[in-house]
Design a protein around this motif. Structure first.
Motif, mmCIF file in Angstrom:
data_model
loop_
_atom_site.group_PDB
_atom_site.id
_atom_site.type_symbol
_atom_site.label_atom_id
_atom_site.label_comp_id
_atom_site.label_asym_id
_atom_site.label_seq_id
_atom_site.Cartn_x
_atom_site.Cartn_y
_atom_site.Cartn_z
ATOM 1 N N PRO A 81 0.806 -1.228 0.000
ATOM 2 C CA PRO A 81 0.000 0.000 0.000
ATOM 3 C C PRO A 81 0.842 1.282 0.000
ATOM 4 O O PRO A 81 0.500 2.243 -0.686
ATOM 5 C CB PRO A 81 -0.844 -0.115 1.268
ATOM 6 N N ASP A 82 1.931 1.298 0.752
ATOM 7 C CA ASP A 82 2.765 2.506 0.800
ATOM 8 C C ASP A 82 3.450 2.753 -0.540
ATOM 9 O O ASP A 82 3.526 3.890 -1.012
ATOM 10 C CB ASP A 82 3.819 2.401 1.914
ATOM 11 N N TYR A 83 3.962 1.694 -1.141
ATOM 12 C CA TYR A 83 4.607 1.820 -2.448
ATOM 13 C C TYR A 83 3.592 2.266 -3.492
ATOM 14 O O TYR A 83 3.886 3.136 -4.324
ATOM 15 C CB TYR A 83 5.245 0.487 -2.843
ATOM 16 N N SER A 84 2.411 1.659 -3.476
ATOM 17 C CA SER A 84 1.359 2.030 -4.419
ATOM 18 C C SER A 84 1.010 3.506 -4.276
ATOM 19 O O SER A 84 0.882 4.230 -5.272
ATOM 20 C CB SER A 84 0.104 1.183 -4.186
ATOM 21 N N GLU A 85 0.867 3.960 -3.047
ATOM 22 C CA GLU A 85 0.540 5.368 -2.804
ATOM 23 C C GLU A 85 1.652 6.279 -3.317
ATOM 24 O O GLU A 85 1.390 7.329 -3.915
ATOM 25 C CB GLU A 85 0.299 5.606 -1.318
ATOM 26 N N ALA A 86 2.902 5.872 -3.114
ATOM 27 C CA ALA A 86 4.029 6.689 -3.579
ATOM 28 C C ALA A 86 4.042 6.804 -5.102
ATOM 29 O O ALA A 86 4.287 7.891 -5.646
ATOM 30 C CB ALA A 86 5.345 6.104 -3.072
ATOM 31 N N ILE A 87 3.766 5.721 -5.787
ATOM 32 C CA ILE A 87 3.764 5.749 -7.256
ATOM 33 C C ILE A 87 2.579 6.559 -7.773
ATOM 34 O O ILE A 87 2.726 7.367 -8.701
ATOM 35 C CB ILE A 87 3.750 4.320 -7.842
ATOM 36 N N VAL A 88 1.406 6.392 -7.173
ATOM 37 C CA VAL A 88 0.234 7.177 -7.571
ATOM 38 C C VAL A 88 0.500 8.664 -7.353
ATOM 39 O O VAL A 88 0.206 9.501 -8.209
ATOM 40 C CB VAL A 88 -1.027 6.712 -6.802
ATOM 41 N N ARG A 89 1.087 8.983 -6.215
ATOM 42 C CA ARG A 89 1.416 10.381 -5.908
ATOM 43 C C ARG A 89 2.400 10.943 -6.944
ATOM 44 O O ARG A 89 2.263 12.057 -7.409
ATOM 45 C CB ARG A 89 1.989 10.465 -4.490
ATOM 46 N N ARG A 90 3.400 10.135 -7.326
ATOM 47 C CA ARG A 90 4.402 10.585 -8.294
ATOM 48 C C ARG A 90 3.764 10.826 -9.661
ATOM 49 O O ARG A 90 4.036 11.827 -10.305
ATOM 50 C CB ARG A 90 5.526 9.571 -8.430
ATOM 51 N N ILE A 91 2.936 9.910 -10.122
ATOM 52 C CA ILE A 91 2.307 10.079 -11.441
ATOM 53 C C ILE A 91 1.423 11.325 -11.436
ATOM 54 O O ILE A 91 1.418 12.091 -12.403
ATOM 55 C CB ILE A 91 1.497 8.833 -11.844
ATOM 56 N N ASN B 257 1.406 -0.953 -15.036
ATOM 57 C CA ASN B 257 0.115 -0.717 -15.662
ATOM 58 C C ASN B 257 -0.993 -0.660 -14.614
ATOM 59 O O ASN B 257 -1.888 0.182 -14.677
ATOM 60 C CB ASN B 257 -0.167 -1.811 -16.689
ATOM 61 N N VAL B 258 -0.929 -1.548 -13.631
ATOM 62 C CA VAL B 258 -1.934 -1.571 -12.569
ATOM 63 C C VAL B 258 -1.882 -0.280 -11.754
ATOM 64 O O VAL B 258 -2.917 0.318 -11.445
ATOM 65 C CB VAL B 258 -1.735 -2.807 -11.657
ATOM 66 N N LEU B 259 -0.673 0.179 -11.415
ATOM 67 C CA LEU B 259 -0.554 1.403 -10.621
ATOM 68 C C LEU B 259 -1.008 2.630 -11.409
ATOM 69 O O LEU B 259 -1.575 3.568 -10.844
ATOM 70 C CB LEU B 259 0.876 1.571 -10.114
ATOM 71 N N ALA B 260 -0.794 2.627 -12.713
ATOM 72 C CA ALA B 260 -1.313 3.727 -13.538
ATOM 73 C C ALA B 260 -2.836 3.677 -13.589
ATOM 74 O O ALA B 260 -3.504 4.715 -13.592
ATOM 75 C CB ALA B 260 -0.717 3.660 -14.937
ATOM 76 N N THR B 261 -3.407 2.473 -13.605
ATOM 77 C CA THR B 261 -4.861 2.325 -13.561
ATOM 78 C C THR B 261 -5.415 2.867 -12.255
ATOM 79 O O THR B 261 -6.433 3.567 -12.238
ATOM 80 C CB THR B 261 -5.255 0.841 -13.741
#
Length: 194
Positions: free
Chosen positions: A68-78, A128-132
């Motif tokens: 969850p933390d990594y996912s949030e970091a990538i979403v925040r970055r995009i 691709n999932v994190l961009a989705t």
């Protein structure tokens, strides 16, 4: 130095892998159709939407649930650096192709190339999932600190709708993958630099 038999088995394994991947990517119906005969779709847009939705929901839940933390970091970055993410994604794609060609030239490189291709496929899927999920975050007005679960569901629906349209399906997947891979590459780049 590997023996001639060992080299032949490596080349045979690599060729078999290439043919297998080609069969997965190729459209078998196109090879069987009569030239100048219009092909009928194998499945309709509704089935494509349902399948895409199911895949995006399941993969999104796995990625966000496991990291969850990594996912949030990538979403925040995009969301905060979309141009940087896209440029890093294109640069990563080009660098990957160059490295793959250079590795394919040598026998030792072929041994590294096969597991590297599988690793790259997994990273690409996660990207691709994190961009989705990011699409869902933008659509829902997600803010830092709130849960990504709503973003997973909304992003899965939006992306499934887009990928069910044959004209924009490939473009959607390319753009999402580029943003996701770029955000991951930029994060790795920053961490390696200090």
């Amino acid at each position: 130095m590997p023996s001639s038999t060992h080299r032949r088995s490596i080349v045979t394994l690599t060729a078999a892998l290439a043919v297998g991947l080609g069969c997965l990517v190729a459209d078998p119906a196109a090879a069987q159709s009569i030239p100048d005969t219009p092909r009928r779709p194998v499945y309709g847009p509704v089935l494509a939407f349902v399948a895409g939705l199911a895949v995006n929901l399941v993969l999104g839940a796995i990625v966000v649930g496991v990291a969850p933390d990594y996912s949030e970091a990538i979403v925040r970055r995009i969301r905060s650096e979309p141009v940087e993410s896209f440029v890093f994604g294109i640069a990563t794609l080009i660098a990957t192709l160059v490295v793959a060609v250079l590795l394919a030239i040598t026998i030792i490189g072929l041994v590294v190339l096969v597991p590297g291709a599988f690793l790259l496929a997994i990273v690409g899927l996660v990207a691709n999932v994190l961009a989705t999920v990011t699409v869902g975050a933008v659509a829902t007005g997600w803010s830092e600190g709130s849960s990504l679960w709503t973003s997973v569901a909304v992003g899965a629906v939006v992306v499934a709708l887009l990928t069910a349209i044959p004209v924009v399906s490939d473009l959607t997947n390319f753009v999402l993958g580029t943003f996701g891979m770029g955000a991951i590459a930029a994060r790795v780049w920053e961490r390696r630099r200090g």
